[in-house]
Design an enzyme around this catalytic site. Structure first.
Site, PDB file in Angstrom:
ATOM      1  N   SER A  14       0.820  -1.187   0.095  1.00 17.36           N
ATOM      2  CA  SER A  14      -0.055  -0.032  -0.022  1.00 17.36           C
ATOM      3  C   SER A  14       1.037   1.300   0.046  1.00 17.36           C
ATOM      4  O   SER A  14       1.788   1.620   0.760  1.00 17.36           O
ATOM      5  CB  SER A  14      -0.989  -0.128   1.238  1.00 17.36           C
ATOM      6  OG  SER A  14      -1.454   1.284   1.347  1.00 17.36           O
ATOM      7  N   LEU A  15       0.522   2.304  -0.908  1.00 21.59           N
ATOM      8  CA  LEU A  15       1.309   3.204  -0.845  1.00 21.59           C
ATOM      9  C   LEU A  15       0.470   4.472  -0.328  1.00 21.59           C
ATOM     10  O   LEU A  15       1.005   5.828  -0.327  1.00 21.59           O
ATOM     11  CB  LEU A  15       1.492   3.785  -2.308  1.00 21.59           C
ATOM     12  CG  LEU A  15       2.136   3.062  -3.256  1.00 21.59           C
ATOM     13  CD1 LEU A  15       2.549   3.237  -4.736  1.00 21.59           C
ATOM     14  CD2 LEU A  15       3.862   2.791  -2.619  1.00 21.59           C
ATOM     15  N   LYS A  65     -13.368  -4.479   2.034  1.00 18.92           N
ATOM     16  CA  LYS A  65     -14.176  -3.197   2.014  1.00 18.92           C
ATOM     17  C   LYS A  65     -15.588  -3.642   1.899  1.00 18.92           C
ATOM     18  O   LYS A  65     -16.643  -2.473   2.181  1.00 18.92           O
ATOM     19  CB  LYS A  65     -13.900  -2.765   0.282  1.00 18.92           C
ATOM     20  CG  LYS A  65     -12.706  -2.179   0.227  1.00 18.92           C
ATOM     21  CD  LYS A  65     -12.485  -1.581  -1.232  1.00 18.92           C
ATOM     22  CE  LYS A  65     -11.059  -0.906  -1.339  1.00 18.92           C
ATOM     23  NZ  LYS A  65     -10.767  -0.110  -2.552  1.00 18.92           N
ATOM     24  N   ASN A  86     -14.276   2.585   1.851  1.00 18.67           N
ATOM     25  CA  ASN A  86     -12.747   2.478   1.902  1.00 18.67           C
ATOM     26  C   ASN A  86     -12.260   3.599   3.132  1.00 18.67           C
ATOM     27  O   ASN A  86     -10.935   3.637   3.212  1.00 18.67           O
ATOM     28  CB  ASN A  86     -11.962   2.729   0.630  1.00 18.67           C
ATOM     29  CG  ASN A  86     -12.172   4.070   0.013  1.00 18.67           C
ATOM     30  OD1 ASN A  86     -13.107   4.566   0.342  1.00 18.67           O
ATOM     31  ND2 ASN A  86     -11.382   4.722  -0.791  1.00 18.67           N
ATOM     32  N   GLY A 125     -13.439  -7.920 -14.980  1.00 20.21           N
ATOM     33  CA  GLY A 125     -13.334  -8.326 -13.716  1.00 20.21           C
ATOM     34  C   GLY A 125     -14.444  -7.756 -12.805  1.00 20.21           C
ATOM     35  O   GLY A 125     -15.434  -7.033 -13.447  1.00 20.21           O
ATOM     36  N   GLY A 127     -14.164  -7.862  -9.050  1.00 21.06           N
ATOM     37  CA  GLY A 127     -13.427  -7.513  -7.725  1.00 21.06           C
ATOM     38  C   GLY A 127     -13.941  -6.477  -6.950  1.00 21.06           C
ATOM     39  O   GLY A 127     -15.196  -5.791  -7.476  1.00 21.06           O
ATOM     40  N   ASN A 149     -16.223 -11.180 -16.564  1.00 20.86           N
ATOM     41  CA  ASN A 149     -15.463 -11.702 -15.342  1.00 20.86           C
ATOM     42  C   ASN A 149     -15.268 -13.314 -15.513  1.00 20.86           C
ATOM     43  O   ASN A 149     -16.216 -13.952 -15.719  1.00 20.86           O
ATOM     44  CB  ASN A 149     -16.096 -11.679 -13.852  1.00 20.86           C
ATOM     45  CG  ASN A 149     -15.206 -11.787 -12.658  1.00 20.86           C
ATOM     46  OD1 ASN A 149     -13.814 -11.147 -12.990  1.00 20.86           O
ATOM     47  ND2 ASN A 149     -15.363 -12.361 -11.967  1.00 20.86           N
ATOM     48  N   LYS A 154     -19.947 -13.762  -9.954  1.00 16.84           N
ATOM     49  CA  LYS A 154     -19.559 -12.596  -9.483  1.00 16.84           C
ATOM     50  C   LYS A 154     -20.386 -11.496 -10.110  1.00 16.84           C
ATOM     51  O   LYS A 154     -20.762 -10.281  -9.466  1.00 16.84           O
ATOM     52  CB  LYS A 154     -18.191 -12.184  -9.137  1.00 16.84           C
ATOM     53  CG  LYS A 154     -17.619 -13.030  -8.112  1.00 16.84           C
ATOM     54  CD  LYS A 154     -16.329 -12.470  -7.873  1.00 16.84           C
ATOM     55  CE  LYS A 154     -15.443 -13.554  -7.231  1.00 16.84           C
ATOM     56  NZ  LYS A 154     -13.907 -13.304  -7.410  1.00 16.84           N
ATOM     57  N   VAL A 209      -6.726  -0.138 -13.741  1.00 20.90           N
ATOM     58  CA  VAL A 209      -6.956   0.456 -12.509  1.00 20.90           C
ATOM     59  C   VAL A 209      -5.506   0.165 -11.735  1.00 20.90           C
ATOM     60  O   VAL A 209      -5.089   0.819 -10.801  1.00 20.90           O
ATOM     61  CB  VAL A 209      -7.847  -0.350 -11.546  1.00 20.90           C
ATOM     62  CG1 VAL A 209      -8.030   0.103 -10.298  1.00 20.90           C
ATOM     63  CG2 VAL A 209      -9.400  -0.207 -12.432  1.00 20.90           C
TER      64      VAL A 209
HETATM   65  P1  ATR Z   1     -11.802 -10.071  -4.911  1.00 23.63           P
HETATM   66  O1  ATR Z   1     -12.342 -10.904  -5.783  1.00 23.63           O
HETATM   67  O2  ATR Z   1     -11.314 -10.672  -3.512  1.00 23.63           O
HETATM   68  O3  ATR Z   1     -12.464  -8.618  -4.643  1.00 23.63           O
HETATM   69  P2  ATR Z   1      -9.954  -8.431  -6.335  1.00 23.63           P
HETATM   70  O4  ATR Z   1      -8.449  -8.529  -6.236  1.00 23.63           O
HETATM   71  O5  ATR Z   1     -10.639  -7.275  -6.124  1.00 23.63           O
HETATM   72  O6  ATR Z   1     -10.271  -9.468  -5.309  1.00 23.63           O
HETATM   73  O7  ATR Z   1     -10.693  -9.129  -7.771  1.00 23.63           O
HETATM   74  C1  ATR Z   1      -9.702  -9.930  -8.449  1.00 23.63           C
HETATM   75  C2  ATR Z   1     -10.492  -9.758  -9.951  1.00 23.63           C
HETATM   76  O8  ATR Z   1      -9.311 -10.332 -10.867  1.00 23.63           O
HETATM   77  C3  ATR Z   1     -11.554 -10.818 -10.002  1.00 23.63           C
HETATM   78  O9  ATR Z   1     -12.292 -10.252 -11.009  1.00 23.63           O
HETATM   79  C4  ATR Z   1     -10.896 -11.980 -10.713  1.00 23.63           C
HETATM   80  O10 ATR Z   1     -11.495 -12.787 -11.411  1.00 23.63           O
HETATM   81  P3  ATR Z   1     -12.486 -14.139 -10.526  1.00 23.63           P
HETATM   82  O11 ATR Z   1     -13.637 -13.514  -9.842  1.00 23.63           O
HETATM   83  O12 ATR Z   1     -12.654 -15.001 -11.728  1.00 23.63           O
HETATM   84  O13 ATR Z   1     -11.548 -14.699  -9.399  1.00 23.63           O
HETATM   85  C5  ATR Z   1      -9.985 -11.552 -11.690  1.00 23.63           C
HETATM   86  N1  ATR Z   1      -8.510 -12.350 -11.887  1.00 23.63           N
HETATM   87  C6  ATR Z   1      -7.691 -12.886 -10.887  1.00 23.63           C
HETATM   88  N2  ATR Z   1      -7.016 -13.396 -11.653  1.00 23.63           N
HETATM   89  C7  ATR Z   1      -7.395 -13.895 -13.027  1.00 23.63           C
HETATM   90  C8  ATR Z   1      -7.199 -14.577 -14.208  1.00 23.63           C
HETATM   91  N3  ATR Z   1      -5.964 -15.335 -14.000  1.00 23.63           N
HETATM   92  N4  ATR Z   1      -7.921 -14.505 -15.166  1.00 23.63           N
HETATM   93  C9  ATR Z   1      -8.972 -13.823 -15.270  1.00 23.63           C
HETATM   94  N5  ATR Z   1      -9.332 -13.198 -14.160  1.00 23.63           N
HETATM   95  C10 ATR Z   1      -8.736 -12.991 -13.032  1.00 23.63           C
END
Ligand code: ATR
Length: 264
Positions: A14-15, A65, A86, A125, A127, A149, A154, A209
Site C-alpha cells: 500500500s502506498l 471493503k 474504503n 473483472g 472484484g 469476469n 460474481k 486500475v
Molecule cells: P476480490 O475478488 O477478492 O475482490 P480483487 O483483487 O478485487 O479480489 O479481484 C480480482 C479480480 O481479478 C477478479 O475479478 C478475478 O476474477 P475471478 O472473480 O474469476 O477470480 C480477476 N482475476 C484474477 N486472476 C485472474 C485470471 N488469471 N484470469 C482472469 N481473471 C482473473
C-alpha cells in the site's frame, strides 16, 4: 497526535501511508498514518478503537471493503450503493463508512478530458473495486456498460445492484470505446490477460486500475496497437485526496511533487 490507518491483507504494497504522510507534513498537521495487516476477526477491534478515538480515521482495502460494513453505524450514499467502504470516520459518536474510490475514478476520468457521454465501456473483472467504477460511470452517461469476469457468478451479484449493466462471457470482446482492466492481472509484471485485442478497431482508450507496475502488459498491448492508455495512479491519488479532505478538513495540493512521489 491524531492517528490514521489503512487496513487490508496483504498490505505491504500500500502506498497510502506514503501519500497521506506527505500531505500531513506539507500541511503541518500533528498526525501519523500507518498500515496494518489484519485478519477478519480483528475488524471489530479497529472499529472499537475509532469509537474510543484512539484512531481518527481508517482506510479499508482488499479484502475488507465489504466485510467491514456490518460493524458500521451508517453508510454514505456512495458506500451504500456500491456496498464498498474504503474510508471510515467518527461523526457525533457514530461510525460512518464512506467510499472515495468512486469519486477517485470519476475525477481521474475527468482529468483525462475524455467524454464518456454515449460511449460504450467494457469492464474486465468483478472484484472489490468494480462496484465503485460502475457507480461513477453511471454518473457520466455512457451508452452501455458491459462486464465480463472469469467467474460469472460474481457479475450476477453486480447486476443485482446495477440493473443497467450487460454481462457477457469471459473471453468475448464486444464493441467498445473504453476498456477497463479491473482484474488483479498485471500486478505481477509477467501477468498476461488471455484476451486478443488485435481486432477491436482504432482510437480506443485502455484504462488499467493497476498503477504499480506503471505499465501492465494490458497497457503495453494498448500502446503497441496505438490506442490511448492510462494507469490507475490518478484514481489512487484522488481517492486518497477525498479521504484526506474529509478527515482533516484541508484540501491538499496535487502538484508535480505529489505525482513524483510515485516515481521513487
Ligand atoms: P476480490 O475478488 O477478492 O475482490 P480483487 O483483487 O478485487 O479480489 O479481484 C480480482 C479480480 O481479478 C477478479 O475479478 C478475478 O476474477 P475471478 O472473480 O474469476 O477470480 C480477476 N482475476 C484474477 N486472476 C485472474 C485470471 N488469471 N484470469 C482472469 N481473471 C482473473
Amino acid at each position: 497526535m491524531k492517528k490514521y490507518l489503512v487496513i487490508g491483507n496483504p498490505i505491504e504494497h500500500s502506498l497510502s501511508p506514503m501519500l497521506h504522510n506527505y500531505w500531513i507534513k506539507k500541511n503541518n498537521i500533528d498526525a501519523v498514518y500507518e498500515k496494518k495487516k489484519l485478519d477478519e476477526n480483528e475488524l471489530k477491534n479497529i472499529i472499537d478503537d475509532v469509537k474510543k478515538k484512539k484512531l481518527n480515521g481508517v482506510n479499508i482495502t482488499v479484502p475488507f471493503k465489504k466485510t467491514i460494513i456490518p460493524f458500521l453505524d451508517s453508510l454514505s450514499t456512495e458506500a451504500n450503493e456500491t456496498q464498498s467502504v474504503n474510508t471510515i470516520y467518527l461523526n457525533n459518536g457514530k461510525i460512518i463508512g464512506h467510499n472515495t474510490d468512486a469519486a477517485g475514478f470519476e475525477l481521474a476520468i475527468k482529468k483525462l478530458e475524455y467524454n464518456l457521454n454515449n460511449k460504450k465501456v467494457f469492464i474486465l473483472g468483478a472484484g472489490g473495486v468494480v462496484s465503485s467504477i460502475i457507480f461513477a460511470l453511471n454518473k457520466m452517461n455512457p451508452s452501455e456498460i458491459i462486464l465480463a469476469n472469469r467467474t460469472k457468478e460474481k457479475t450476477l451479484i453486480l447486476k443485482d445492484s446495477f440493473k443497467n449493466i450487460k454481462i457477457i462471457d469471459w473471453g468475448e470482446i464486444p464493441n467498445f470505446d473504453m476498456i477497463i482492466n479491473a482484474t488483479s492481472l498485471g500486478l505481477k509484471e509477467a501477468d498476461k490477460i488471455n484476451l486478443d485485442f488485435s481486432n477491436v478497431g482504432q482510437n480506443k482508450i485502455f484504462y488499467d486500475v493497476i498503477y504499480n507496475p506503471k505499465e501492465t502488459n494490458f497497457l503495453k498491448i494498448a500502446k503497441n496497437l496505438g490506442h490511448r492508455f492510462e494507469n490507475g495512479k490518478m484514481m489512487f491519488v484522488y481517492q486518497a485526496h477525498q479521504a484526506f479532505t474529509l478527515w482533516h478538513k484541508i484540501m491538499p495540493d496535487i502538484d508535480d511533487e505529489t505525482i513524483r512521489l510515485f516515481d521513487k
